[in-house]
Design a protein around this motif. Sequence first.
Motif, PDB file in Angstrom:
ATOM      1  N   LEU A  64     -37.867   4.090 -35.096  1.00 15.19           N
ATOM      2  CA  LEU A  64     -38.468   4.050 -34.363  1.00 15.19           C
ATOM      3  C   LEU A  64     -37.389   2.969 -33.270  1.00 15.19           C
ATOM      4  CD1 LEU A  64     -40.639   4.770 -32.123  1.00 15.19           C
ATOM      5  CD2 LEU A  64     -42.538   3.727 -33.471  1.00 15.19           C
ATOM      6  N   GLU A  65     -37.132   1.523 -33.750  1.00 18.35           N
ATOM      7  CA  GLU A  65     -36.924   0.990 -32.956  1.00 18.35           C
ATOM      8  C   GLU A  65     -35.173   2.014 -32.506  1.00 18.35           C
ATOM      9  OE1 GLU A  65     -37.882  -3.166 -34.096  1.00 18.35           O
ATOM     10  OE2 GLU A  65     -36.563  -2.744 -35.787  1.00 18.35           O
ATOM     11  N   LYS A  66     -34.228   2.366 -33.592  1.00 17.41           N
ATOM     12  CA  LYS A  66     -33.527   2.598 -33.314  1.00 17.41           C
ATOM     13  C   LYS A  66     -33.902   4.092 -31.938  1.00 17.41           C
ATOM     14  CE  LYS A  66     -30.724   2.286 -37.420  1.00 17.41           C
ATOM     15  NZ  LYS A  66     -30.133   2.084 -38.644  1.00 17.41           N
ATOM     16  N   GLN A  67     -34.754   4.308 -32.101  1.00 13.76           N
ATOM     17  CA  GLN A  67     -35.025   5.549 -31.146  1.00 13.76           C
ATOM     18  C   GLN A  67     -35.622   5.086 -30.263  1.00 13.76           C
ATOM     19  OE1 GLN A  67     -38.394   8.052 -32.321  1.00 13.76           O
ATOM     20  NE2 GLN A  67     -37.304   9.789 -31.064  1.00 13.76           N
ATOM     21  N   ILE A  68     -36.396   3.668 -29.554  1.00 13.50           N
ATOM     22  CA  ILE A  68     -36.570   2.918 -28.355  1.00 13.50           C
ATOM     23  C   ILE A  68     -35.740   2.413 -27.755  1.00 13.50           C
ATOM     24  CG2 ILE A  68     -37.572   1.615 -27.502  1.00 13.50           C
ATOM     25  CD1 ILE A  68     -39.763   3.852 -28.317  1.00 13.50           C
ATOM     26  N   GLY A  69     -34.205   1.959 -29.089  1.00 11.84           N
ATOM     27  CA  GLY A  69     -33.088   1.332 -28.581  1.00 11.84           C
ATOM     28  C   GLY A  69     -33.422   0.136 -28.214  1.00 11.84           C
ATOM     29  N   MET A 127     -36.592  12.079 -24.648  1.00 12.88           N
ATOM     30  CA  MET A 127     -36.791  11.450 -26.300  1.00 12.88           C
ATOM     31  C   MET A 127     -37.915  11.658 -26.564  1.00 12.88           C
ATOM     32  SD  MET A 127     -36.334   7.253 -26.562  1.00 12.88           S
ATOM     33  CE  MET A 127     -37.537   6.774 -25.767  1.00 12.88           C
ATOM     34  N   ASP A 128     -38.036  12.815 -27.819  1.00 14.99           N
ATOM     35  CA  ASP A 128     -40.152  13.287 -27.604  1.00 14.99           C
ATOM     36  C   ASP A 128     -39.829  11.898 -29.582  1.00 14.99           C
ATOM     37  OD1 ASP A 128     -39.954  14.991 -26.401  1.00 14.99           O
ATOM     38  OD2 ASP A 128     -39.299  16.144 -28.071  1.00 14.99           O
ATOM     39  N   ILE A 129     -41.064  11.330 -28.600  1.00 13.89           N
ATOM     40  CA  ILE A 129     -41.533  10.032 -30.209  1.00 13.89           C
ATOM     41  C   ILE A 129     -42.976  10.518 -30.300  1.00 13.89           C
ATOM     42  CG2 ILE A 129     -42.963   7.338 -30.209  1.00 13.89           C
ATOM     43  CD1 ILE A 129     -40.915   7.118 -27.965  1.00 13.89           C
ATOM     44  N   SER A 130     -42.775  10.538 -31.937  1.00 15.70           N
ATOM     45  CA  SER A 130     -43.833  10.927 -32.563  1.00 15.70           C
ATOM     46  C   SER A 130     -45.137  11.010 -33.028  1.00 15.70           C
ATOM     47  CB  SER A 130     -43.510  11.123 -34.311  1.00 15.70           C
ATOM     48  OG  SER A 130     -44.414  11.682 -34.992  1.00 15.70           O
ATOM     49  N   TRP A 131     -46.564  11.123 -32.355  1.00 16.60           N
ATOM     50  CA  TRP A 131     -47.939  10.052 -32.929  1.00 16.60           C
ATOM     51  C   TRP A 131     -47.861   9.844 -33.588  1.00 16.60           C
ATOM     52  CZ3 TRP A 131     -50.768   7.430 -31.219  1.00 16.60           C
ATOM     53  CH2 TRP A 131     -52.289   7.246 -31.477  1.00 16.60           C
ATOM     54  N   ASP A 132     -47.276  10.287 -35.576  1.00 14.93           N
ATOM     55  CA  ASP A 132     -47.351   9.337 -36.459  1.00 14.93           C
ATOM     56  C   ASP A 132     -46.517   7.947 -36.099  1.00 14.93           C
ATOM     57  OD1 ASP A 132     -48.334  11.618 -37.442  1.00 14.93           O
ATOM     58  OD2 ASP A 132     -47.189  12.365 -38.543  1.00 14.93           O
ATOM     59  N   ASP A 133     -45.409   8.276 -35.778  1.00 11.63           N
ATOM     60  CA  ASP A 133     -44.528   6.677 -36.055  1.00 11.63           C
ATOM     61  C   ASP A 133     -45.337   5.771 -34.865  1.00 11.63           C
ATOM     62  OD1 ASP A 133     -42.817   7.971 -37.307  1.00 11.63           O
ATOM     63  OD2 ASP A 133     -41.411   8.575 -35.523  1.00 11.63           O
ATOM     64  N   LEU A 134     -46.076   6.310 -34.029  1.00 14.40           N
ATOM     65  CA  LEU A 134     -46.710   5.424 -33.085  1.00 14.40           C
ATOM     66  C   LEU A 134     -48.220   4.726 -34.118  1.00 14.40           C
ATOM     67  CD1 LEU A 134     -46.868   7.007 -29.744  1.00 14.40           C
ATOM     68  CD2 LEU A 134     -45.527   4.977 -30.191  1.00 14.40           C
ATOM     69  N   ARG A 135     -48.800   5.502 -34.675  1.00  9.51           N
ATOM     70  CA  ARG A 135     -49.395   5.673 -34.970  1.00  9.51           C
ATOM     71  C   ARG A 135     -49.525   3.996 -36.049  1.00  9.51           C
ATOM     72  NH1 ARG A 135     -53.519  10.088 -37.286  1.00  9.51           N
ATOM     73  NH2 ARG A 135     -51.434  10.573 -38.470  1.00  9.51           N
ATOM     74  N   LEU A 136     -47.945   3.999 -36.614  1.00  3.31           N
ATOM     75  CA  LEU A 136     -47.446   3.523 -37.573  1.00  3.31           C
ATOM     76  C   LEU A 136     -47.812   1.564 -37.538  1.00  3.31           C
ATOM     77  CD1 LEU A 136     -45.666   5.384 -40.309  1.00  3.31           C
ATOM     78  CD2 LEU A 136     -47.828   4.558 -39.902  1.00  3.31           C
ATOM     79  N   PHE A 137     -46.776   2.190 -35.613  1.00  4.49           N
ATOM     80  CA  PHE A 137     -46.473   1.189 -34.998  1.00  4.49           C
ATOM     81  C   PHE A 137     -47.413   0.202 -34.176  1.00  4.49           C
ATOM     82  CE2 PHE A 137     -46.862  -0.623 -30.377  1.00  4.49           C
ATOM     83  CZ  PHE A 137     -45.147  -1.415 -30.912  1.00  4.49           C
ATOM     84  N   LEU A 138     -48.131   0.821 -34.129  1.00  5.97           N
ATOM     85  CA  LEU A 138     -49.630   0.427 -34.231  1.00  5.97           C
ATOM     86  C   LEU A 138     -50.332  -0.904 -35.028  1.00  5.97           C
ATOM     87  CD1 LEU A 138     -51.762   3.198 -31.898  1.00  5.97           C
ATOM     88  CD2 LEU A 138     -50.627   1.015 -31.513  1.00  5.97           C
ATOM     89  N   ASP A 139     -50.601   0.148 -36.772  1.00  2.34           N
ATOM     90  CA  ASP A 139     -51.427  -0.417 -37.718  1.00  2.34           C
ATOM     91  C   ASP A 139     -50.243  -2.032 -37.992  1.00  2.34           C
ATOM     92  OD1 ASP A 139     -52.796   0.837 -37.593  1.00  2.34           O
ATOM     93  OD2 ASP A 139     -52.037   1.928 -39.605  1.00  2.34           O
ATOM     94  N   VAL A 140     -48.772  -2.193 -37.944  1.00  2.00           N
ATOM     95  CA  VAL A 140     -47.849  -3.423 -38.008  1.00  2.00           C
ATOM     96  C   VAL A 140     -47.921  -4.173 -36.738  1.00  2.00           C
ATOM     97  CG1 VAL A 140     -44.743  -3.678 -38.259  1.00  2.00           C
ATOM     98  CG2 VAL A 140     -46.664  -1.633 -39.499  1.00  2.00           C
ATOM     99  N   ALA A 141     -48.339  -3.281 -35.895  1.00  2.00           N
ATOM    100  CA  ALA A 141     -48.278  -4.390 -34.869  1.00  2.00           C
ATOM    101  C   ALA A 141     -49.728  -5.143 -34.322  1.00  2.00           C
ATOM    102  CB  ALA A 141     -48.388  -4.262 -33.096  1.00  2.00           C
ATOM    103  N   ARG A 142     -51.053  -4.378 -34.885  1.00  2.00           N
ATOM    104  CA  ARG A 142     -52.114  -4.706 -35.141  1.00  2.00           C
ATOM    105  C   ARG A 142     -52.568  -6.217 -36.688  1.00  2.00           C
ATOM    106  NH1 ARG A 142     -55.253   0.330 -33.477  1.00  2.00           N
ATOM    107  NH2 ARG A 142     -54.993   0.005 -30.870  1.00  2.00           N
TER     108      ARG A 142
END
Length: 256
Positions: free
Chosen positions: A41-46, A1-16
């Motif tokens: 991203l949630e679907k990708q993580i499961g 499972m390859d997670i995009s760094w762009d998706d992680l950056r968006l996740f970080l902003d929403v989480a913070r």
Amino acid sequence: MDISWDDLRLFLDVARLGGLSAATGTTRLSAATLGRRVTALEKQIGEALFVRQQTGYRLTPVGEELLRRAEDVEAAMQSLTRWREGSLPDRVVRVSAGPWTSAFVSAHISEIWTVDDGFRVELVTTTDRVDIGRRAADIGIRSERPTEQWLAGRQSGKVAHAIYSGRHLINGIAAGLFVGVTGEGANIASARWLQAHHGDRIAVRGNNTHSVRELVAAGAGLSIFPCFVGDSDPRAGSRRPAYPGTRNRPMDRHPS
């Protein structure tokens, strides 16, 4: 499972920032687009990463775990960018100290670090002993000699302590009561001394040293502080020695 760094950056902003609306300002994406990216991203993580509430987004346990791992990726990416651009050194010197000492170091940072130095500085403020052996810190400023055999230490100075009051003899100060420390701050030597000598007269407690200082300034009671803290606070009214060897003299008044 390859997670995009762009998706992680968006996740970080929403989480913070705690939600989609707040994150639109930093990501420059609409709330609808952010919502779709988070759902993907949630679907990708499961697993669900957020609990959706009217007041915002709250991280699930899986989301909290991803946040920790995403912050590690973020630090690695920032280090890579700095290396590529040559803007900042990768070397970080972590200095561990208690709240008062950390504040003192912060106020005098220009005397120990400049932008021309080949390292960056990270202050680790805690009353607990940080594990230097495991590189949680590189330098530990402590009030006691290290007991670990693999650590070297030297005395850098002496700190006098005294009992201070606020400027106005009101409330708990007028009654001769004290303000104590609870939580992890209760383990420091000065807090233990106060508990041992005046524990029966502690009427109010704070869970960190800075809240204790505010309580004393407001008249809740007396408390013990390092003299470099109490003497530099214009709200302090008087002091008397707490530890043997501290001279009883009128308090020097300096701007904080």
